[in-house]
Motif scaffolding. Structure first.
Motif, PDB file in Angstrom:
ATOM      1  N   LYS A  20       0.855  -1.192   0.000  1.00  0.00           N
ATOM      2  CA  LYS A  20       0.000   0.000   0.000  1.00  0.00           C
ATOM      3  C   LYS A  20       0.885   1.233   0.000  1.00  0.00           C
ATOM      4  O   LYS A  20       2.049   1.178   0.392  1.00  0.00           O
ATOM      5  CB  LYS A  20      -0.882   0.030   1.252  1.00  0.00           C
ATOM      6  CG  LYS A  20      -1.895  -1.076   1.343  1.00  0.00           C
ATOM      7  CD  LYS A  20      -2.693  -0.968   2.617  1.00  0.00           C
ATOM      8  CE  LYS A  20      -3.666  -2.125   2.725  1.00  0.00           C
ATOM      9  NZ  LYS A  20      -4.405  -2.122   3.969  1.00  0.00           N
ATOM     10  N   GLY A  21       0.323   2.358  -0.378  1.00  0.00           N
ATOM     11  CA  GLY A  21       0.989   3.661  -0.283  1.00  0.00           C
ATOM     12  C   GLY A  21       2.349   3.716  -0.936  1.00  0.00           C
ATOM     13  O   GLY A  21       2.524   3.283  -2.082  1.00  0.00           O
ATOM     14  N   PRO A  22       3.349   4.238  -0.201  1.00  0.00           N
ATOM     15  CA  PRO A  22       4.696   4.409  -0.761  1.00  0.00           C
ATOM     16  C   PRO A  22       5.313   3.092  -1.226  1.00  0.00           C
ATOM     17  O   PRO A  22       6.067   3.075  -2.202  1.00  0.00           O
ATOM     18  CB  PRO A  22       5.497   4.990   0.398  1.00  0.00           C
ATOM     19  CG  PRO A  22       4.497   5.604   1.304  1.00  0.00           C
ATOM     20  CD  PRO A  22       3.246   4.803   1.148  1.00  0.00           C
ATOM     21  N   ALA A  23       4.992   1.993  -0.551  1.00  0.00           N
ATOM     22  CA  ALA A  23       5.552   0.698  -0.959  1.00  0.00           C
ATOM     23  C   ALA A  23       5.016   0.296  -2.332  1.00  0.00           C
ATOM     24  O   ALA A  23       5.759  -0.223  -3.169  1.00  0.00           O
ATOM     25  CB  ALA A  23       5.218  -0.370   0.081  1.00  0.00           C
ATOM     26  N   ARG A  24       3.740   0.566  -2.574  1.00  0.00           N
ATOM     27  CA  ARG A  24       3.152   0.246  -3.885  1.00  0.00           C
ATOM     28  C   ARG A  24       3.780   1.121  -4.974  1.00  0.00           C
ATOM     29  O   ARG A  24       4.083   0.656  -6.067  1.00  0.00           O
ATOM     30  CB  ARG A  24       1.643   0.419  -3.868  1.00  0.00           C
ATOM     31  CG  ARG A  24       0.975  -0.022  -5.168  1.00  0.00           C
ATOM     32  CD  ARG A  24      -0.534   0.054  -5.092  1.00  0.00           C
ATOM     33  NE  ARG A  24      -1.115  -0.928  -4.204  1.00  0.00           N
ATOM     34  CZ  ARG A  24      -1.451  -2.165  -4.564  1.00  0.00           C
ATOM     35  NH1 ARG A  24      -1.261  -2.553  -5.794  1.00  0.00           N
ATOM     36  NH2 ARG A  24      -1.979  -2.997  -3.702  1.00  0.00           N
ATOM     37  N   VAL A  25       3.993   2.404  -4.654  1.00  0.00           N
ATOM     38  CA  VAL A  25       4.629   3.312  -5.622  1.00  0.00           C
ATOM     39  C   VAL A  25       6.044   2.830  -5.909  1.00  0.00           C
ATOM     40  O   VAL A  25       6.480   2.778  -7.063  1.00  0.00           O
ATOM     41  CB  VAL A  25       4.645   4.764  -5.079  1.00  0.00           C
ATOM     42  CG1 VAL A  25       5.472   5.664  -5.967  1.00  0.00           C
ATOM     43  CG2 VAL A  25       3.216   5.286  -4.952  1.00  0.00           C
ATOM     44  N   TRP A  26       6.773   2.455  -4.847  1.00  0.00           N
ATOM     45  CA  TRP A  26       8.134   1.947  -5.015  1.00  0.00           C
ATOM     46  C   TRP A  26       8.137   0.739  -5.944  1.00  0.00           C
ATOM     47  O   TRP A  26       8.931   0.655  -6.873  1.00  0.00           O
ATOM     48  CB  TRP A  26       8.720   1.572  -3.646  1.00  0.00           C
ATOM     49  CG  TRP A  26       9.943   0.735  -3.740  1.00  0.00           C
ATOM     50  CD1 TRP A  26      11.214   1.165  -3.954  1.00  0.00           C
ATOM     51  CD2 TRP A  26      10.012  -0.701  -3.648  1.00  0.00           C
ATOM     52  NE1 TRP A  26      12.069   0.092  -3.994  1.00  0.00           N
ATOM     53  CE2 TRP A  26      11.354  -1.067  -3.811  1.00  0.00           C
ATOM     54  CE3 TRP A  26       9.069  -1.707  -3.441  1.00  0.00           C
ATOM     55  CZ2 TRP A  26      11.787  -2.389  -3.773  1.00  0.00           C
ATOM     56  CZ3 TRP A  26       9.494  -3.018  -3.401  1.00  0.00           C
ATOM     57  CH2 TRP A  26      10.833  -3.346  -3.565  1.00  0.00           C
ATOM     58  N   PHE A  27       7.216  -0.205  -5.695  1.00  0.00           N
ATOM     59  CA  PHE A  27       7.170  -1.417  -6.498  1.00  0.00           C
ATOM     60  C   PHE A  27       6.865  -1.105  -7.959  1.00  0.00           C
ATOM     61  O   PHE A  27       7.461  -1.696  -8.865  1.00  0.00           O
ATOM     62  CB  PHE A  27       6.132  -2.392  -5.944  1.00  0.00           C
ATOM     63  CG  PHE A  27       6.097  -3.685  -6.693  1.00  0.00           C
ATOM     64  CD1 PHE A  27       5.154  -3.901  -7.698  1.00  0.00           C
ATOM     65  CD2 PHE A  27       7.010  -4.691  -6.427  1.00  0.00           C
ATOM     66  CE1 PHE A  27       5.129  -5.087  -8.409  1.00  0.00           C
ATOM     67  CE2 PHE A  27       6.997  -5.882  -7.134  1.00  0.00           C
ATOM     68  CZ  PHE A  27       6.053  -6.091  -8.128  1.00  0.00           C
ATOM     69  N   SER A  28       5.977  -0.157  -8.191  1.00  0.00           N
ATOM     70  CA  SER A  28       5.593   0.158  -9.576  1.00  0.00           C
ATOM     71  C   SER A  28       6.746   0.779 -10.371  1.00  0.00           C
ATOM     72  O   SER A  28       6.720   0.769 -11.593  1.00  0.00           O
ATOM     73  CB  SER A  28       4.389   1.103  -9.593  1.00  0.00           C
ATOM     74  OG  SER A  28       4.763   2.383  -9.123  1.00  0.00           O
ATOM     75  N   LYS A  29       7.749   1.275  -9.668  1.00  0.00           N
ATOM     76  CA  LYS A  29       8.890   1.892 -10.360  1.00  0.00           C
ATOM     77  C   LYS A  29      10.008   0.904 -10.671  1.00  0.00           C
ATOM     78  O   LYS A  29      11.000   1.276 -11.298  1.00  0.00           O
ATOM     79  CB  LYS A  29       9.438   3.052  -9.520  1.00  0.00           C
ATOM     80  CG  LYS A  29       8.467   4.211  -9.466  1.00  0.00           C
ATOM     81  CD  LYS A  29       9.022   5.357  -8.668  1.00  0.00           C
ATOM     82  CE  LYS A  29       8.021   6.505  -8.641  1.00  0.00           C
ATOM     83  NZ  LYS A  29       8.476   7.632  -7.852  1.00  0.00           N
ATOM     84  N   ILE A  30       9.871  -0.341 -10.245  1.00  0.00           N
ATOM     85  CA  ILE A  30      10.884  -1.354 -10.563  1.00  0.00           C
ATOM     86  C   ILE A  30      10.714  -1.718 -12.040  1.00  0.00           C
ATOM     87  O   ILE A  30       9.630  -2.141 -12.461  1.00  0.00           O
ATOM     88  CB  ILE A  30      10.721  -2.619  -9.691  1.00  0.00           C
ATOM     89  CG1 ILE A  30      10.929  -2.278  -8.219  1.00  0.00           C
ATOM     90  CG2 ILE A  30      11.713  -3.691 -10.132  1.00  0.00           C
ATOM     91  CD1 ILE A  30      10.643  -3.435  -7.288  1.00  0.00           C
ATOM     92  N   PRO A  31      11.768  -1.531 -12.834  1.00  0.00           N
ATOM     93  CA  PRO A  31      11.648  -1.870 -14.261  1.00  0.00           C
ATOM     94  C   PRO A  31      11.342  -3.357 -14.462  1.00  0.00           C
ATOM     95  O   PRO A  31      11.861  -4.208 -13.731  1.00  0.00           O
ATOM     96  CB  PRO A  31      13.037  -1.530 -14.829  1.00  0.00           C
ATOM     97  CG  PRO A  31      13.642  -0.591 -13.831  1.00  0.00           C
ATOM     98  CD  PRO A  31      13.070  -0.974 -12.502  1.00  0.00           C
ATOM     99  N   PRO A  32      10.479  -3.691 -15.433  1.00  0.00           N
ATOM    100  CA  PRO A  32      10.133  -5.088 -15.695  1.00  0.00           C
ATOM    101  C   PRO A  32      11.371  -5.929 -16.025  1.00  0.00           C
ATOM    102  O   PRO A  32      12.335  -5.437 -16.615  1.00  0.00           O
ATOM    103  CB  PRO A  32       9.198  -5.015 -16.911  1.00  0.00           C
ATOM    104  CG  PRO A  32       8.713  -3.612 -16.933  1.00  0.00           C
ATOM    105  CD  PRO A  32       9.791  -2.775 -16.320  1.00  0.00           C
ATOM    106  N   SER A  33      11.347  -7.167 -15.619  1.00  0.00           N
ATOM    107  CA  SER A  33      12.402  -8.153 -15.903  1.00  0.00           C
ATOM    108  C   SER A  33      13.759  -7.809 -15.289  1.00  0.00           C
ATOM    109  O   SER A  33      14.793  -8.254 -15.777  1.00  0.00           O
ATOM    110  CB  SER A  33      12.563  -8.355 -17.417  1.00  0.00           C
ATOM    111  OG  SER A  33      11.337  -8.751 -17.979  1.00  0.00           O
ATOM    112  N   THR A  34      13.775  -7.010 -14.221  1.00  0.00           N
ATOM    113  CA  THR A  34      15.056  -6.692 -13.575  1.00  0.00           C
ATOM    114  C   THR A  34      15.274  -7.492 -12.301  1.00  0.00           C
ATOM    115  O   THR A  34      16.391  -7.575 -11.807  1.00  0.00           O
ATOM    116  CB  THR A  34      15.171  -5.189 -13.234  1.00  0.00           C
ATOM    117  OG1 THR A  34      14.082  -4.814 -12.405  1.00  0.00           O
ATOM    118  CG2 THR A  34      15.205  -4.333 -14.478  1.00  0.00           C
ATOM    119  N   VAL A  35      14.201  -8.092 -11.772  1.00  0.00           N
ATOM    120  CA  VAL A  35      14.300  -8.897 -10.556  1.00  0.00           C
ATOM    121  C   VAL A  35      14.123 -10.355 -10.962  1.00  0.00           C
ATOM    122  O   VAL A  35      13.127 -10.722 -11.582  1.00  0.00           O
ATOM    123  CB  VAL A  35      13.223  -8.489  -9.527  1.00  0.00           C
ATOM    124  CG1 VAL A  35      13.305  -9.366  -8.290  1.00  0.00           C
ATOM    125  CG2 VAL A  35      13.382  -7.023  -9.153  1.00  0.00           C
TER     126      VAL A  35
END
Length: 145
Positions: A20-35
């Motif tokens: 939720k909140g900042p954690a969700r925003v953080w997750f959405s900024k992780i580029p696809p296929s980088t993890v």
């Protein structure tokens, strides 16, 4: 999920649904296929949130803090100090200057120039004394009315 042997791929897919909140925003900024694994995702999350790391601001960011027209001195001081704690280079002289820049209480500014504080602790003490005096004056006015 580890105890039940849930595969890595499912844990990676389910993980964002718990945010939720900042954690969700953080997750959405992780580029696809980088993890590539849940372990890697976990380490990224811990490094960003669990360690208690707070985003630090520069001292110049305090110049944007101003006392609102209807904001009490107490509220402004609380807000200013909260923001000052996020600044890397804490120097009392600079903090005092940025405080002077943002405060709008003419009577308090006058008091500050009469007895100029040398530290933020002195400024907060002076402000508390000023606010106590204001409370007494207001109480007397109410009593007379």
């Amino acid at each position: 999920m580890h105890l039940q042997g849930v595969p890595n791929e499912i844990m990676c897919k389910v993980f964002p649904t718990t945010l939720k909140g900042p954690a969700r925003v953080w997750f959405s900024k992780i580029p696809p296929s980088t993890v590539s694994s849940f372990e890697e995702l976990s380490k990224l999350f811990v490094n960003s949130f669990i360690k208690g790391q707070r985003h630090k601001h520069s001292l110049s960011s305090l110049l944007t803090i101003e006392q609102g027209d209807n904001e009490s001195l107490q509220s402004f001081i609380t807000r200013f100090i909260r923001e000052a704690l996020t600044v890397d280079e804490m120097d009392d002289k600079l903090l005092l200057a940025t405080f002077h820049n943002g405060v709008n209480s003419d009577l308090f500014i006058h008091k500050l120039y009469e007895q100029e504080p040398q530290t933020m602790a002195e400024l907060v003490h002076s402000a508390q004394s000023f606010m106590n005096t204001e409370d007494v004056i207001i109480a007397k006015k109410i009593k007379k009315a």
